[in-house]
Motif scaffolding. Structure first.
Motif, PDB file in Angstrom:
ATOM      1  N   UNK A   1      70.004  25.392  58.185  1.00  0.00           N
ATOM      2  CA  UNK A   1      70.967  25.329  59.268  1.00  0.00           C
ATOM      3  C   UNK A   1      70.880  23.975  59.943  1.00  0.00           C
ATOM      4  N   UNK A   2      72.008  23.422  60.373  1.00  0.00           N
ATOM      5  CA  UNK A   2      71.990  22.092  60.975  1.00  0.00           C
ATOM      6  C   UNK A   2      71.843  22.144  62.497  1.00  0.00           C
ATOM      7  N   UNK A   3      71.279  21.087  63.029  1.00  0.00           N
ATOM      8  CA  UNK A   3      71.230  20.842  64.468  1.00  0.00           C
ATOM      9  C   UNK A   3      71.710  19.408  64.682  1.00  0.00           C
ATOM     10  N   UNK A   4      72.640  19.218  65.601  1.00  0.00           N
ATOM     11  CA  UNK A   4      73.126  17.880  65.907  1.00  0.00           C
ATOM     12  C   UNK A   4      72.275  17.315  67.039  1.00  0.00           C
ATOM     13  N   UNK A   5      71.620  16.190  66.796  1.00  0.00           N
ATOM     14  CA  UNK A   5      70.785  15.579  67.831  1.00  0.00           C
ATOM     15  C   UNK A   5      71.604  14.716  68.777  1.00  0.00           C
ATOM     16  N   UNK A   6      72.832  14.369  68.397  1.00  0.00           N
ATOM     17  CA  UNK A   6      73.659  13.536  69.260  1.00  0.00           C
ATOM     18  C   UNK A   6      74.692  12.796  68.441  1.00  0.00           C
ATOM     19  N   UNK A   7      75.357  11.848  69.072  1.00  0.00           N
ATOM     20  CA  UNK A   7      76.344  11.026  68.381  1.00  0.00           C
ATOM     21  C   UNK A   7      76.547   9.753  69.184  1.00  0.00           C
ATOM     22  N   UNK A   8      76.650   8.634  68.483  1.00  0.00           N
ATOM     23  CA  UNK A   8      76.998   7.376  69.136  1.00  0.00           C
ATOM     24  C   UNK A   8      77.694   6.494  68.106  1.00  0.00           C
ATOM     25  N   UNK A   9      77.804   5.197  68.384  1.00  0.00           N
ATOM     26  CA  UNK A   9      78.546   4.303  67.498  1.00  0.00           C
ATOM     27  C   UNK A   9      77.909   4.182  66.117  1.00  0.00           C
ATOM     28  N   UNK A  10      76.622   4.495  66.008  1.00  0.00           N
ATOM     29  CA  UNK A  10      75.949   4.365  64.722  1.00  0.00           C
ATOM     30  C   UNK A  10      76.184   5.553  63.810  1.00  0.00           C
ATOM     31  N   UNK A  11      76.505   6.695  64.377  1.00  0.00           N
ATOM     32  CA  UNK A  11      76.725   7.868  63.549  1.00  0.00           C
ATOM     33  C   UNK A  11      76.195   9.124  64.201  1.00  0.00           C
ATOM     34  N   UNK A  12      75.886  10.113  63.362  1.00  0.00           N
ATOM     35  CA  UNK A  12      75.420  11.421  63.820  1.00  0.00           C
ATOM     36  C   UNK A  12      74.096  11.729  63.136  1.00  0.00           C
ATOM     37  N   UNK A  13      72.995  11.824  63.875  1.00  0.00           N
ATOM     38  CA  UNK A  13      71.724  12.195  63.254  1.00  0.00           C
ATOM     39  C   UNK A  13      71.525  13.706  63.298  1.00  0.00           C
TER      40      UNK A  13
END
Length: 397
Positions: free
Chosen positions: A376-388
């Motif tokens: 299952x995925x968890x999104x740690x965040x998002x910014x100009x570099x991408x999505x970790x």
């Protein structure tokens, strides 16, 4: 790994190409993402978050068991290069990112008080926590006289300042909403129809307002980097004050409280939740009156934009899962992009099992990545570099 829009998905809808893992020198993700950024720890350790998170379970029985165990009173976590701070049901603690050792425990504003809610981010190493009295179970469900607001220095675990929460929590009806957030160097708190802001560093009063100027009642809000988006019921009548049916959305400058724009939802459709402030996105009811409906985007000047359909070829958009794992919410906004978890709707009932990025200007999916089988995925965040993203098999650690 970091997912980017330039990474073309594979033909079978899988993970596609992936960028290299960020180096330890990469700074923490910018707001308004979760503070669980890509800070590389220098050790390996584990810790149960059972009393802090809501488990994302596949069956009602498992979910009810998690609720009985008290896992439903989730708050937030903030990660810096010096500390991993967790807001649990009974306390706020700072842990060493390298060893997991407890570095500090925040002293509550009064004996017997426990956390009720916390800001999603901690800019400059300062987080905001709302406290209230513990019930007979030793926790607070987020509604029982949560009347103290504390700004926490994450480096030392001390309270920079404390303020009594103004307003009456039960004065008006509301929708599921942020209770507290940090934007534009302001700690912003919503209580009933009253939104109040203090300066982040010293707690000095900045501004406050209600919906009365526009003859409305504020029912919910979301806090971004520099703005707040509110959902309002208009006009304000005795009935509407206690029965929320917000069909008006407005954007507010977090620095001074000035209204930037006010807009009506087309078709007089009520808002069920304000998802993000930047870009402004709200959820609308589903066909059976639930919360699993489409989402609507508003432009920078308040013009209603496209609807983000909840049903996509890759699965259902997961904004409605926001309460299942609050440490890393399932829905993020960044510039003209919306990033969300997805749930496959075919025969595989595996819960959230993908990540998608949508163009907020068109409502179309830019890219989608499927989680590895069984995870299952968890999104740690998002910014100009991408999505970790992070992929795991459980959410209780």
């Amino acid at each position: 790994p970091m997912l980017r829009g330039g990474d073309a998905p594979s033909a079978d809808g899988g993970t596609g190409n992936r960028a290299a893992r960020p180096s330890p020198s990469v700074p923490a993700l910018a707001e308004p993402v979760s503070a669980l950024g890509p800070v590389a720890p220098r050790g390996v350790w584990s810790l149960s978050w059972q009393d802090t998170i809501i488990l994302q379970d596949d069956t009602r029985e498992e979910y009810e068991k998690a609720t009985e165990d008290g896992a439903s009173y989730a708050q937030e976590a903030w990660l810096t290069d010096r500390v991993l701070a967790r807001v649990g049901r009974r306390s706020v603690q700072g842990l060493s990112p390298d060893t997991g050792r407890v570095l500090w425990t925040l002293k509550p504003p009064a004996p017997g008080m426990v956390p009720c809610a916390a800001s999603r981010t901690a800019p400059g190493g300062i987080g905001a926590v709302i406290f209230g009295p513990a019930n007979e179970e030793g926790v607070n469900r987020g509604t029982d006289d949560c009347n103290r607001v504390v700004a926490v220095d994450l480096a030392t675990g001390t309270a920079l300042w404390e303020r009594r929460r103004p307003g009456d929590m039960y004065a008006t009806g509301g929708i599921e909403s942020d209770q507290v957030g940090i934007a534009a160097d302001r700690v912003v708190v919503m209580t009933g129809d009253l939104v109040t802001a203090w300066r982040l560093r010293d707690g000095a009063p900045a501004w406050s307002h209600t919906g009365s100027r526009d003859k409305c009642v504020i029912n919910g809000m979301a806090v971004g980097q520099s703005s707040i988006v509110e959902a309002l019921t208009c006009p304000a009548t005795e009935e509407s004050r206690h029965r929320a049916r917000p069909t008006t959305v407005r954007s507010v400058n977090a620095a001074d409280g000035r209204v930037r724009w006010t807009s009506a939802v087309p078709g007089d459709v009520p808002v069920t939740h304000v998802e993000t402030a930047e870009p402004p996105v709200v959820s609308l009811p589903g066909p059976i009156g639930g919360t699993e409906g489409p989402m609507m985007v508003f432009g920078n000047e308040g013009k209603p934009g496209p609807q983000l359909r909840e049903a996509q070829p890759q699965g259902t958009l997961g904004a409605w899962m926001r309460n299942r794992f609050q440490l890393t919410p399932a829905f993020f906004g960044w510039r003209d992009t919306v990033v969300t978890l997805t749930q496959y709707d075919g025969e595989r009932k595996t819960g959230m099992d993908g990540v998608a990025a949508l163009d907020s200007r068109t409502g179309k999916i830019r890219w989608h990545r499927q989680a590895p089988p069984g995870s299952r995925p968890v999104i740690a965040g998002v910014d100009d570099r991408g999505v970790p993203p992070s992929f795991g098999h459980t959410f209780d650690g």
